[in-house]
Design an enzyme around this catalytic site. Structure first.
Site, PDB file in Angstrom:
ATOM      1  N   GLU A 138      -7.585  13.403   4.236  1.00 12.03           N
ATOM      2  CA  GLU A 138      -7.109  12.535   5.326  1.00 12.03           C
ATOM      3  C   GLU A 138      -6.751  13.342   6.579  1.00 12.03           C
ATOM      4  O   GLU A 138      -6.739  12.800   7.685  1.00 12.03           O
ATOM      5  CB  GLU A 138      -5.889  11.722   4.876  1.00 12.03           C
ATOM      6  CG  GLU A 138      -6.243  10.641   3.857  1.00 12.03           C
ATOM      7  CD  GLU A 138      -5.060   9.772   3.453  1.00 12.03           C
ATOM      8  OE1 GLU A 138      -5.314   8.686   2.918  1.00 12.03           O
ATOM      9  OE2 GLU A 138      -3.890  10.160   3.655  1.00 12.03           O
ATOM     10  N   HIS A 186       0.910   8.449   6.258  1.00 13.24           N
ATOM     11  CA  HIS A 186       0.953   6.981   6.341  1.00 13.24           C
ATOM     12  C   HIS A 186       1.213   6.326   4.972  1.00 13.24           C
ATOM     13  O   HIS A 186       0.632   5.302   4.638  1.00 13.24           O
ATOM     14  CB  HIS A 186      -0.341   6.444   6.972  1.00 13.24           C
ATOM     15  CG  HIS A 186      -1.588   6.773   6.200  1.00 13.24           C
ATOM     16  ND1 HIS A 186      -2.816   6.929   6.796  1.00 13.24           N
ATOM     17  CD2 HIS A 186      -1.799   6.984   4.880  1.00 13.24           C
ATOM     18  CE1 HIS A 186      -3.715   7.212   5.875  1.00 13.24           C
ATOM     19  NE2 HIS A 186      -3.128   7.247   4.701  1.00 13.24           N
ATOM     20  N   HIS A 214      -7.974   1.776   2.961  1.00 20.50           N
ATOM     21  CA  HIS A 214      -7.923   2.233   1.563  1.00 20.50           C
ATOM     22  C   HIS A 214      -8.471   1.146   0.653  1.00 20.50           C
ATOM     23  O   HIS A 214      -7.767   0.637  -0.212  1.00 20.50           O
ATOM     24  CB  HIS A 214      -6.489   2.570   1.174  1.00 20.50           C
ATOM     25  CG  HIS A 214      -5.842   3.623   2.013  1.00 20.50           C
ATOM     26  ND1 HIS A 214      -5.402   3.403   3.295  1.00 20.50           N
ATOM     27  CD2 HIS A 214      -5.557   4.921   1.757  1.00 20.50           C
ATOM     28  CE1 HIS A 214      -4.874   4.514   3.787  1.00 20.50           C
ATOM     29  NE2 HIS A 214      -4.958   5.447   2.869  1.00 20.50           N
ATOM     30  N   HIS A 254      -1.915  15.800  -0.743  1.00 18.13           N
ATOM     31  CA  HIS A 254      -1.560  14.890  -1.834  1.00 18.13           C
ATOM     32  C   HIS A 254      -2.778  14.561  -2.674  1.00 18.13           C
ATOM     33  O   HIS A 254      -3.902  14.602  -2.194  1.00 18.13           O
ATOM     34  CB  HIS A 254      -0.831  13.629  -1.368  1.00 18.13           C
ATOM     35  CG  HIS A 254      -1.558  12.677  -0.458  1.00 18.13           C
ATOM     36  ND1 HIS A 254      -2.107  13.031   0.748  1.00 18.13           N
ATOM     37  CD2 HIS A 254      -1.779  11.340  -0.571  1.00 18.13           C
ATOM     38  CE1 HIS A 254      -2.627  11.959   1.342  1.00 18.13           C
ATOM     39  NE2 HIS A 254      -2.454  10.926   0.552  1.00 18.13           N
TER      40      HIS A 254
HETATM   41  C1  DHB Z   1       0.158   7.492  -1.051  1.00 23.72           C
HETATM   42  C2  DHB Z   1      -0.227   8.200   0.072  1.00 23.72           C
HETATM   43  C3  DHB Z   1      -1.294   7.782   0.849  1.00 23.72           C
HETATM   44  O1  DHB Z   1      -1.758   8.455   1.941  1.00 23.72           O
HETATM   45  C4  DHB Z   1      -1.948   6.640   0.542  1.00 23.72           C
HETATM   46  O2  DHB Z   1      -2.907   6.230   1.389  1.00 23.72           O
HETATM   47  C5  DHB Z   1      -1.600   5.919  -0.594  1.00 23.72           C
HETATM   48  C6  DHB Z   1      -0.537   6.350  -1.385  1.00 23.72           C
HETATM   49  C7  DHB Z   1       1.304   7.915  -1.893  1.00 23.72           C
HETATM   50  O3  DHB Z   1       1.845   9.004  -1.710  1.00 23.72           O
HETATM   51  O4  DHB Z   1       1.716   7.144  -2.751  1.00 23.72           O
HETATM   52 FE    FE Z   2      -3.876   7.315   2.725  1.00 22.04          FE
END
Ligand code: DHB
Ligand code: FE
Length: 280
Positions: free
Chosen positions: A240, A12, A59, A193
């Site tokens: 997540e 997302h 977030h 990530h």
């Molecule tokens: C990014 C990915 C995420 O899941 C998020 O919530 C905020 C930023 C990103 O890759 O920049």
């Molecule tokens: Fe996220």
């Protein structure tokens, strides 16, 4: 009776929302990302559910540190997109099915899930980007949406197995709703990530692809991935992925994988996407 017909999972990433809103989906960088959703966009035109239960996380857009619910269900009539620093995304207001949401809330509490109720909340990219990816840019979303927020940002986050149990309880709740509705459950976030610290930019394709491989029929292994393993293997934000487990559990024992996509990178994230048909 209401039926859960399918589940969708997708990353997302906020930059995906910005690419859609700013007309950049055909750019060299973005075109391969959006190509992974073409199949689903076509499929969902013929398989639009009455309601999506959309498992996402806020977030720190609407929920700051003052209150941090572990699990929270949307009960407002509607949800506006949040301003995440660049103004609210130009996307439709999310319309709830409060009859079903109220039923799920009651059944979850009876099932000993002491769920928080969200009566007034704005929804951020965690919820709006998946809707844009599947439905494009309509003037209104083609189905009702019940937001289900999971805390994956502040310690202590719930375990993957607890998320699995929540998904199973949601399945029971939906299937005991007397109205004749088709319901999809969507899980968002992931894949690997890490947005901060010395390992910022971490991507782990091996971990991600094993997760995708196991999601259909080797779910026991996924249920027991610990929070520390997510952190080590998939980065600080890889946690997540526990939201995908809510989705998967809600589909019941047997599912068929209809579509899968994996791509690196999109912003700082490995993008993963899967569509599962519920067979039970
Ligand atoms: C990014 C990915 C995420 O899941 C998020 O919530 C905020 C930023 C990103 O890759 O920049
Ligand atoms: Fe996220």
């Amino acid at each position: 009776m209401a039926r859960i017909t399918a589940g969708i999972a997708t990353s997302h990433v906020p930059a995906i929302g910005a690419a859609i809103d700013n007309g950049k989906t055909g750019d060299e960088y973005w075109a391969p990302v959006f190509a992974g959703y073409d199949w689903t966009k076509e499929w969902i035109r013929d398989n639009t559910p009455d309601v999506v239960i959309l498992v996402y996380n806020d977030h720190a857009s609407a929920m700051m540190l003052d209150i941090v619910p572990t699990f929270a269900l949307g009960f407002a009539e509607e949800f506006e997109p949040a301003d995440e620093g660049w103004g609210a995304r130009p996307v439709p207001t999310v319309i709830n099915d409060t009859d079903l949401a109220g039923h799920i809330a009651e059944q979850l509490v009876i099932d000993e899930f002491d769920i928080t109720i969200m009566n007034d909340i704005k929804v951020d990219h965690g919820l709006t980007v998946p809707l844009s990816l599947m439905f494009g840019q309509p003037s209104e979303w083609p189905c009702k949406v019940i937001p289900l927020a999971i805390n994956v940002t502040q310690f202590p986050t719930p375990s993957g197995d607890r998320c699995w149990q929540l998904g199973a309880a949601i399945r029971d709740a939906v299937r005991s709703f007397p109205e004749d509705l088709t319901v999809q459950v969507w899980g968002t976030g992931g894949m690997s990530h890490q947005l901060q610290g010395p390992r910022a930019g971490l991507i782990n394709p091996e971990f991600d692809n094993a997760f995708l491989d196991n999601l259909t029929s080797h779910t026991t292994a996924l249920r027991h991935i610990t929070r520390l393993e997510y952190l080590r293997q998939a980065g600080t934000e890889g946690i997540e992925l526990i939201m995908w487990l809510v989705m998967r559990a809600a589909l019941g024992k047997s599912v068929e994988e209809l579509h899968r996509f994996y791509h690196v990178p999109a912003s700082n994230t490995a993008v993963g996407h899967i569509v599962l048909k519920a067979l039970d």
